[in-house]
Motif scaffolding. Structure first.
Motif, PDB file in Angstrom:
ATOM      1  N   VAL A 119       0.848  -1.190   0.000  1.00 47.30           N
ATOM      2  CA  VAL A 119       0.000   0.000   0.000  1.00 47.30           C
ATOM      3  C   VAL A 119       0.884   1.241   0.000  1.00 47.30           C
ATOM      4  N   SER A 120       0.642   2.166  -0.936  1.00 45.92           N
ATOM      5  CA  SER A 120       1.491   3.354  -1.035  1.00 45.92           C
ATOM      6  C   SER A 120       0.783   4.479  -1.775  1.00 45.92           C
ATOM      7  N   PRO A 121       1.368   5.689  -1.757  1.00 43.62           N
ATOM      8  CA  PRO A 121       0.881   6.752  -2.643  1.00 43.62           C
ATOM      9  C   PRO A 121       1.201   6.370  -4.087  1.00 43.62           C
ATOM     10  N   SER A 144      10.968   8.024  -7.498  1.00 42.98           N
ATOM     11  CA  SER A 144      11.883   6.884  -7.496  1.00 42.98           C
ATOM     12  C   SER A 144      11.788   6.066  -6.220  1.00 42.98           C
ATOM     13  N   SER A 145      11.591   6.710  -5.061  1.00 43.67           N
ATOM     14  CA  SER A 145      11.557   5.962  -3.805  1.00 43.67           C
ATOM     15  C   SER A 145      10.391   4.978  -3.776  1.00 43.67           C
ATOM     16  N   ILE A 179      -1.805  -1.647  -4.047  1.00 45.71           N
ATOM     17  CA  ILE A 179      -2.748  -0.537  -3.845  1.00 45.71           C
ATOM     18  C   ILE A 179      -1.936   0.755  -3.820  1.00 45.71           C
ATOM     19  N   THR A 180      -1.842   1.405  -4.961  1.00 42.72           N
ATOM     20  CA  THR A 180      -0.953   2.570  -5.072  1.00 42.72           C
ATOM     21  C   THR A 180      -1.741   3.847  -5.371  1.00 42.72           C
ATOM     22  N   ASP A 181      -2.873   3.981  -4.709  1.00 44.82           N
ATOM     23  CA  ASP A 181      -3.661   5.203  -4.917  1.00 44.82           C
ATOM     24  C   ASP A 181      -4.082   5.804  -3.576  1.00 44.82           C
ATOM     25  N   MET A 182      -3.148   5.806  -2.611  1.00 46.47           N
ATOM     26  CA  MET A 182      -3.383   6.462  -1.329  1.00 46.47           C
ATOM     27  C   MET A 182      -2.939   7.931  -1.440  1.00 46.47           C
ATOM     28  N   PHE A 183      -3.800   8.863  -1.089  1.00 48.48           N
ATOM     29  CA  PHE A 183      -3.494  10.283  -1.276  1.00 48.48           C
ATOM     30  C   PHE A 183      -3.449  11.094   0.022  1.00 48.48           C
ATOM     31  N   ALA A 187       3.228  -1.173   4.137  1.00 57.28           N
ATOM     32  CA  ALA A 187       2.871   0.212   3.839  1.00 57.28           C
ATOM     33  C   ALA A 187       4.119   0.963   3.407  1.00 57.28           C
ATOM     34  N   GLY A 188       4.014   1.677   2.294  1.00 57.33           N
ATOM     35  CA  GLY A 188       5.162   2.419   1.781  1.00 57.33           C
ATOM     36  C   GLY A 188       5.568   3.583   2.653  1.00 57.33           C
TER      37      GLY A 188
END
Length: 383
Positions: free
Chosen positions: A221-223, A229-230, A255-259, A293-294
């Motif tokens: 899970v991340s933005p 790059s990170s 899941i890469t759409d956390m804002f 979590a990223g």
């Protein structure tokens, strides 16, 4: 010289904390309340709160507000340190200005130690530091770079804004060979000196650690990665761990759409949206037993969602993340990747000064990390 308005607010609040009018865990006035009370802009009141965060006097809790820290700084030492630094700088010739551009004032989970070491190293070398905030906006980044150049800084350390495109001013600095160091990330295809954590290996190690605990169905899970790059490398490390294990990665588990953790978005609105996304994902994917979590803040959002669903960490789900708050607001200590902020800050200054002196420096400078085990991961055999 008249004291700036934000400094007056900062000193008044600091005095209230020092005298006990505001106790640890007490909520401090909001930016709006301070702006109304002192008849200033919210930018001014935010700057005062940012400075209190920077010295560790208050902590921000996402979605709740600002609170007096449980562990307060030594006020006597703080005053003496400020006096000593001022006297030292007045007695020594200044070598020039160094510019630092960051999204916003860092928290204790990531960035504050790094910024403190950048400031300390510059101070030791008798450079003055000029800090500009971008609040995650590329327009603000453009303006910050132009402002620093107008102030004739000798070099710039910059935490680039997330986005699919690089700002024109940043590209111009690189093309002109202006002394520049990027922190936390690098620019793909752009030969700009950068100091950052070995994110790919870190994410791979974190994923492999979960494998050793018996977890095979792990969500990341991340933005949005958006040429950041990170985040991109953390996703790559996650997928590499799966590849080397001989297990396929379900693309739905990315899941890469956390804002809600991005400074350009309305955090209260996005916080609710992120909670809704995660709740739906958990309800629809019963195979998942662990999350990576990223960012630490995303792990906190995830923990709240799991709690609302009546789920336990680590008994029902394991949760690991990057970075961690040094001040616990609950009983969870996430298993996490601890970045070496101190070394990142010191290395960034050293590389910048070498460029100022005309030396050629390496473009990519990766810093090692540490995997810290907390109380949020248990063996799946025990679950």
């Amino acid at each position: 010289m008249e004291i700036p308005l934000y400094e007056k607010i900062y000193l008044n609040l600091l005095k209230q904390i020092e005298t006990g009018q505001l106790q640890p865990r007490d909520q401090v006035p909001t930016e709006k309340e301070l702006a109304d009370q002192y008849q200033v802009s919210r930018i001014t009141s935010k700057k005062a709160l940012d400075k209190l965060v920077q010295i560790g006097a208050i902590e921000r809790i996402r979605g709740k507000g600002s609170y007096v820290s449980n562990t307060l700084p030594d006020f006597g030492t703080l005053v003496q340190k400020n006096d000593d630094e001022q006297n030292h700088r007045q007695s020594q010739p200044v070598n020039g200005l160094i510019g630092v551009i960051i999204p916003e004032f860092f928290t204790d989970c990531f960035g504050r130690t790094m910024l403190r070491n950048i400031e300390k190293r510059c101070s030791d070398l008798n450079f003055n530091l000029l800090v500009k905030l971008t609040y995650g906006s590329q327009e603000e980044e453009e303006e910050a770079i132009n402002t620093l150049i107008q102030h004739q800084v000798k070099g710039i350390i910059i935490y680039p804004v997330n986005g699919q495109h690089y700002t024109a001013s940043l590209l111009r600095l690189v093309l002109e060979g202006f002394p520049l160091v990027l922190i936390d990330r690098y620019l793909k295809g752009i030969p700009a000196c950068a100091v950052y954590t070995d994110n790919k290996t870190a994410a791979q190690n974190l994923t492999e650690f979960l494998f050793t605990q018996g977890h095979k169905h792990i969500a990341f899970v991340s933005p949005p990665e958006e040429s950041t790059s990170s985040i991109e490398e953390r996703i790559q490390g996650f997928m590499t761990a799966y590849s080397q294990k001989g297990i396929g990665v379900n693309p739905n588990y990315l899941i890469t759409d956390m804002f809600s953790t991005l400074p350009t978005f309305s955090q209260s609105d996005e916080f609710v949206k992120d909670q809704t996304k995660l709740r739906k994902f958990i309800e629809e994917n019963s195979d998942i037993t662990a999350f990576i979590a990223g960012e630490y803040e995303i792990a906190c959002v995830l923990a709240q969602v799991l709690k609302s669903l009546g789920k336990s960490i680590p008994n029902d789900y394991a949760v690991a993340c990057f970075d961690h708050s040094r001040t616990l607001h609950n009983d969870l200590t996430f298993t996490h990747i601890q970045q070496d902020e101190e070394l990142i800050g010191i290395k960034a200054v050293e590389l910048l000064l070498k460029q100022i002196h005309g030396e050629i420096v390496p473009i990519q400078n990766m810093i090692d990390f540490q995997l810290v085990e907390g109380n949020t991961v248990s063996s799946i055999k025990e679950m």
